[in-house]
Design an enzyme around this catalytic site. Structure first.
Site, mmCIF file in Angstrom:
data_model
loop_
_atom_site.group_PDB
_atom_site.id
_atom_site.type_symbol
_atom_site.label_atom_id
_atom_site.label_comp_id
_atom_site.label_asym_id
_atom_site.label_seq_id
_atom_site.Cartn_x
_atom_site.Cartn_y
_atom_site.Cartn_z
ATOM 1 C CE LYS A 192 -1.978 2.659 2.942
ATOM 2 N NZ LYS A 192 -1.805 3.929 2.180
ATOM 3 C CD GLU A 266 12.961 3.692 8.228
ATOM 4 O OE1 GLU A 266 12.895 4.604 9.084
ATOM 5 O OE2 GLU A 266 12.966 3.887 7.012
ATOM 6 C CB CYS A 300 12.844 8.509 8.326
ATOM 7 S SG CYS A 300 13.781 7.488 7.202
ATOM 8 C CD GLU A 397 10.191 12.077 11.841
ATOM 9 O OE1 GLU A 397 9.154 11.493 12.195
ATOM 10 O OE2 GLU A 397 11.073 11.542 11.149
HETATM 11 P P1 NAI Z 1 1.709 7.956 8.425
HETATM 12 O O1 NAI Z 1 2.548 7.156 9.316
HETATM 13 O O2 NAI Z 1 0.293 8.212 8.813
HETATM 14 O O3 NAI Z 1 1.669 7.265 6.977
HETATM 15 C C1 NAI Z 1 2.548 6.270 6.499
HETATM 16 C C2 NAI Z 1 1.759 5.177 5.811
HETATM 17 O O4 NAI Z 1 0.956 4.488 6.763
HETATM 18 C C3 NAI Z 1 0.799 5.651 4.747
HETATM 19 O O5 NAI Z 1 0.787 4.715 3.694
HETATM 20 C C4 NAI Z 1 -0.537 5.643 5.463
HETATM 21 O O6 NAI Z 1 -1.635 5.499 4.601
HETATM 22 C C5 NAI Z 1 -0.392 4.442 6.343
HETATM 23 N N1 NAI Z 1 -1.246 4.427 7.535
HETATM 24 C C6 NAI Z 1 -1.740 5.488 8.232
HETATM 25 N N2 NAI Z 1 -2.461 5.056 9.280
HETATM 26 C C7 NAI Z 1 -2.412 3.709 9.265
HETATM 27 C C8 NAI Z 1 -2.943 2.685 10.104
HETATM 28 N N3 NAI Z 1 -3.666 2.979 11.190
HETATM 29 N N4 NAI Z 1 -2.685 1.409 9.800
HETATM 30 C C9 NAI Z 1 -1.941 1.102 8.729
HETATM 31 N N5 NAI Z 1 -1.433 2.014 7.898
HETATM 32 C C10 NAI Z 1 -1.653 3.304 8.159
HETATM 33 O O7 NAI Z 1 2.425 9.319 8.168
HETATM 34 P P2 NAI Z 1 1.755 10.687 7.646
HETATM 35 O O8 NAI Z 1 0.445 10.921 8.340
HETATM 36 O O9 NAI Z 1 1.693 10.626 6.196
HETATM 37 O O10 NAI Z 1 2.806 11.761 8.123
HETATM 38 C C11 NAI Z 1 2.736 12.322 9.432
HETATM 39 C C12 NAI Z 1 4.094 12.469 10.064
HETATM 40 O O11 NAI Z 1 4.697 11.196 10.192
HETATM 41 C C13 NAI Z 1 5.112 13.274 9.272
HETATM 42 O O12 NAI Z 1 5.004 14.648 9.503
HETATM 43 C C14 NAI Z 1 6.393 12.720 9.792
HETATM 44 O O13 NAI Z 1 6.728 13.360 10.992
HETATM 45 C C15 NAI Z 1 6.072 11.291 10.060
HETATM 46 N N6 NAI Z 1 6.503 10.433 8.946
HETATM 47 C C16 NAI Z 1 7.696 9.793 9.055
HETATM 48 C C17 NAI Z 1 8.162 9.024 8.033
HETATM 49 C C18 NAI Z 1 9.453 8.345 8.139
HETATM 50 O O14 NAI Z 1 9.961 7.817 7.152
HETATM 51 N N7 NAI Z 1 10.057 8.267 9.294
HETATM 52 C C19 NAI Z 1 7.433 8.865 6.777
HETATM 53 C C20 NAI Z 1 6.165 9.538 6.769
HETATM 54 C C21 NAI Z 1 5.759 10.297 7.812
#
Ligand code: NAI
Ligand code: MG
Length: 794
Positions: A192, A266, A300, A397
């Site tokens: 996904k 991760e 990240c 972050e």
């Molecule tokens: P997120 O963690 O919500 O999204 C990442 C992925 O997880 C997306 O594909 C999303 O659709 C999916 N997802 C969301 N909720 C889920 C759930 N309950 N169960 C399974 N999958 C789920 O991150 P988001 O909302 O896009 O970004 C928010 C903050 O997260 C950013 O500002 C940043 O601080 C952090 N982030 C960190 C990342 C990293 O690589 N360390 C990458 C993306 C976001």
């Protein structure tokens, strides 16, 4: 304009990359995409869609399907069916498929790079020169692991069907990091992509099918968090691999608890970027550019926390501020820009809010005085100087082009500040003194450390974090193991329940009674009375009182954890020293054979022969880990740059151990010995029905030069003490063996600090079988690989 003037101000105009092909591809799909399941696009069963935008303009880009339960079911059915056949292919056949994917990425590199830039907002220069080549490199590298699977991983089998959920910051690259190892090692995938950036995954799936990847091997289901949750909770999926926010990582840990799904997370980071006063300051300034203004800071492992040594702080900041003025923010397809657009308005707002909070908390704000493009989501390169270590911008972050900076005086203080975070993903150390840089690198709590460099990646070098940055590694041999499971553990049966025997002979017999039959707890190298002052009787199957042990409680666990924390120097003891001590334990144990064998037989009611076999295996197992202690070593990677990456196994720290009920001595040693062999300290809850072999063991530990606090023993209820360990924030990992309920409880309770959990889901091991009970299988779980990158040359 004269040539001289041109050279003087070095100004240049936009140099846009053409987007005809990319937009043509979207148009060919009528601007609407379904899921990619079983080798073809299909509309969502629910007919629900969402719109994906172009960050640089805010305009609509395409309509995507929202994955429903039926869609996920269909993808799982297709992946399951394909997996049997995919795993049956020879390693060579799978290698050819992966090689085809690598070549395919290269052949369509330009198209992938442009679609990525449009969809994500990142500069074409980065998608073209970093995302796409690294994605191809991952498929090449893993084509190799497929080819070598039969010889290098002959004692492992694929995990099965894998659900992979990825973020929006490196859409294609994260796909490659996840899909390449999964497929290489015989798994099939339901991926996904993030809702902001699904297009390159769909394009990849389409191209892969055209390149001959069989239907069902790679399925892409689009949608938002809810669709991700459907994947996480699906019974037909054997493993979840997730990259994204720590908050969602926690939810996933909790939802998968007890399910037996393997899990890698991760997550986020707040990585330190440490500049010593003897650093090449200009190099370090360029380092900051790559650390925090690469990919608009949406990285990240971004070096977002600059720590500068006091003496050079002013000079460094002055040069950094000057450099900031020369950065160009512009349209992603302009080849001459440094930074493109933030992925979405919601992320832009988050960044703006955090920066304002930082300023309100007293930080000094510096931003480039450059013009931002109109429309779209853009943010200036930003530096918040003089922040306090506790300020929100120093701990959270930000995930945008915002660095914070603070100063330190001594290397000691630098390490303390650097590790003062709940995260532990990456770190960057700048010093011309190699001894200092490596000394500091070794002490940083991070999965990756770059010396005089930053944001270097390669498929051969594992990537992943410690602490709340998650667990598991992507890339390299350690990453390959994340997609495999041991053959030896395949046919374990559910463990039988242990009925507590009833005391039958209450009156004494004519033999003289034991003087004191109560074993105490063993904490910090000393015998300790249980805090609650309760004991529990240990009764043999025939109903005879064999002895009594202390009833440990939460407070005893806290004391034991504190003692283990205090024994940190065990982790830096030499491997030779640890090996010697393990042999010494074995020697001292073997001298007390009769006593231990009698005790084993008395507790369990087993024959003396069976007790002797367990005893002998225990001595041998101690030798095994004495042997491994100075042989379980790292490797030196030679990534595509002038330099090396040292992949070093590091102990996880303080590990809680809940021993299995069976094999009272061998079970205890099989778990404790590998942990201490590689430098961990343990807080151990012995077999609940038969704890006396472990409590007898104190005196062996006491006479074997094991430093105080390295092994601590707390007897009592596995469930209650397991819970105290799993929810303790100073415990880094828990190994829990016992009931299915124990496994589930421990995984659930581990979410606080996202500790690593190694558990058996109520399946019994045959501890007598070395294939199941000892060796690198355990050592891998007792360590994390840290990669220290050391480029050389000028
Ligand atoms: P997120 O963690 O919500 O999204 C990442 C992925 O997880 C997306 O594909 C999303 O659709 C999916 N997802 C969301 N909720 C889920 C759930 N309950 N169960 C399974 N999958 C789920 O991150 P988001 O909302 O896009 O970004 C928010 C903050 O997260 C950013 O500002 C940043 O601080 C952090 N982030 C960190 C990342 C990293 O690589 N360390 C990458 C993306 C976001
Ligand atoms: Mg989200």
């Amino acid at each position: 304009m004269s040539v001289a003037k041109f050279f003087d101000d070095m100004s240049y105009g936009p140099a846009p990359e053409a987007d005809t092909e990319a937009r043509g591809w979207i148009k060919r799909h009528n601007g609407t995409f379904g899921h990619f399941i079983n080798g073809e696009f299909r509309a969502s069963s629910g007919n629900k869609t969402f719109v994906t935008h172009e960050p640089a303009t805010g305009g609509d880009l395409a309509k995507l399907a929202i994955g429903t339960k039926d869609d996920v079911d269909a993808a799982v059915v297709s992946a399951r069916k394909a997996q049997a056949q995919w795993a049956k292919l020879s390693g060579h056949q799978r290698a050819r498929h992966l090689y085809a994917l690598a070549r395919m990425i290269q052949r369509h590199g330009r198209l992938l790079a442009v679609v990525e830039a449009i969809d994500n907002g990142k500069p074409i220069r980065e998608t073209r020169d970093i995302d796409v080549p690294l994605a191809a490199r991952h498929f090449y590298h893993h084509a190799g692991w497929a080819q070598l699977q039969e010889s290098e991983f002959s004692d492992h089998v694929p995990v099965g069907v894998v659900g992979q959920i990825i973020p929006w910051n490196f859409p294609l690259l994260m796909l490659a990091w996840k899909v390449a190892p999964a497929l290489a090692l015989g798994n099939t995938v339901i991926l996904k992509p993030a809702e902001f950036t699904s297009l390159t995954a769909l394009l990849f799936a389409e191209l892969a099918a055209a390149a001959g990847l069989p239907p069902g091997v790679l399925n892409v289901v689009t949608g938002e968090g809810e669709t991700g949750a459907l994947i996480v909770e699906h019974d037909g999926i054997d493993k979840i691999a997730f990259t994204g926010s720590t908050d969602v990582g926690r939810i996933i840990r909790e939802k998968t608890a007890g399910s037996g799904k393997s899990l890698t997370l991760e997550l986020g980071g707040k990585s330190p970027f440490i500049v010593f006063d003897d650093a090449d300051l200009d190099g370090a300034v360029e380092g900051v550019v790559d650390a925090i203004w690469f990919n608009q800071g949406q990285v990240c492992c971004a070096g977002s926390r600059i720590l500068v040594q006091e003496g050079v702080a002013e000079k460094f900041h002055a040069r950094l501020r000057r450099r900031m003025q020369t950065l160009r923010v512009g349209q992603p397809l302009d080849k001459a820009i440094d930074m493109g657009a933030i992925v979405a308005p919601v992320q832009l707002k988050r960044i703006e809010k955090l920066v304002k909070q930082g300023v309100d908390e007293g930080a000094t704000l510096y931003q480039s005085e450059i013009e931002l493009p109109k429309g779209g989501s853009f943010f200036r390169p930003t530096l918040l100087a003089n922040v306090q270590p506790t300020s929100i911008v120093a701990t959270e972050e930000i995930f945008g082009p915002v660095a914070v900076s603070m100063t330190f005086r001594t290397p000691e203080e630098a390490v303390q500040l650097a590790n003062h975070t709940r995260y532990g993903l990456a770190a960057s150390v700048w010093s011309e003194t190699i001894g200092l840089a490596l000394h500091v690198a070794a002490r940083l709590q991070a999965g990756v450390v770059w010396v005089n460099a930053t944001n270097l990646f390669d498929a051969a070098a594992g990537f992943g974090g410690k602490k709340e940055s998650g667990f598991g590694r992507e890339g390299g041999r350690e990453g390959a193991y994340e997609y495999l499971k041991p053959k030896a553990w395949a046919n374990r049966k559910a463990r039988l329940d242990y009925a507590v025997p009833q005391l039958r002979t209450t009156a004494g017999d004519f033999a003289a009674p034991l003087i004191d039959r109560t074993a105490k707890l063993f904490i910090g190298g000393k015998q300790a009375r249980p805090d609650g002052n309760y004991n529990r009787p240990i009764i043999s199957p025939k109903g005879k009182l064999v002895g009594e042990v202390g009833e440990g409680n939460r407070k005893d666990i806290r004391n034991a954890v504190a003692a283990a924390q205090g024994a940190a120097s065990w982790g830096s003891a030499t491997a030779h020293n640890r090996a010697q001590i393990l042999y010494y334990i074995a020697e001292n144990l073997s001298g007390r054979a009769d006593e231990f064998i009698a005790r084993l037989a008395a507790q369990t009611g087993r024959t003396p022969g069976s007790a002797r076999a367990e005893f002998d295996a225990s001595v041998s197992r101690l030798f095994t880990y004495g042997a491994w202690a100075d042989k379980y070593e790292g490797v030196i990677h030679q990534p595509p740059l002038r330099g090396v990456a040292l992949a070093m196994p590091e102990p996880q720290g303080v590990v809680g151990v809940i021993c299995p009920p069976e094999a009272p001595l061998l079970g205890f040693i099989s778990l404790v010995a590998p942990l201490i062999a590689v430098g961990n300290r343990a807080v151990v809850v012995p077999s609940e029905p038969y704890p006396l072999s472990a409590t007898d063991f104190y005196s062996v530990l006491e006479t074997s030069d094991v430093p105080a606090g390295v092994v601590n023993i707390v007897t009592g209820s596995a469930m209650e003490l397991g819970k105290a360990l799993a929810s303790h924030n100073d415990v880094d990992a828990v190994w829990a063996f016992g009931s299915q309920a124990l496994s589930e409880m421990v995984e659930k309770a581990s979410v606080g600090n996202l500790k690593r959990v190694f558990t058996d889901y109520g399946k019994a091991y045959d501890w007598m079988d070395p294939a199941q009970g000892e060796g690198p299988l355990y050592l891998r779980r007792a360590t994390d690989i840290k990669n220290v990158w050391i480029p050389y040359g000028e």
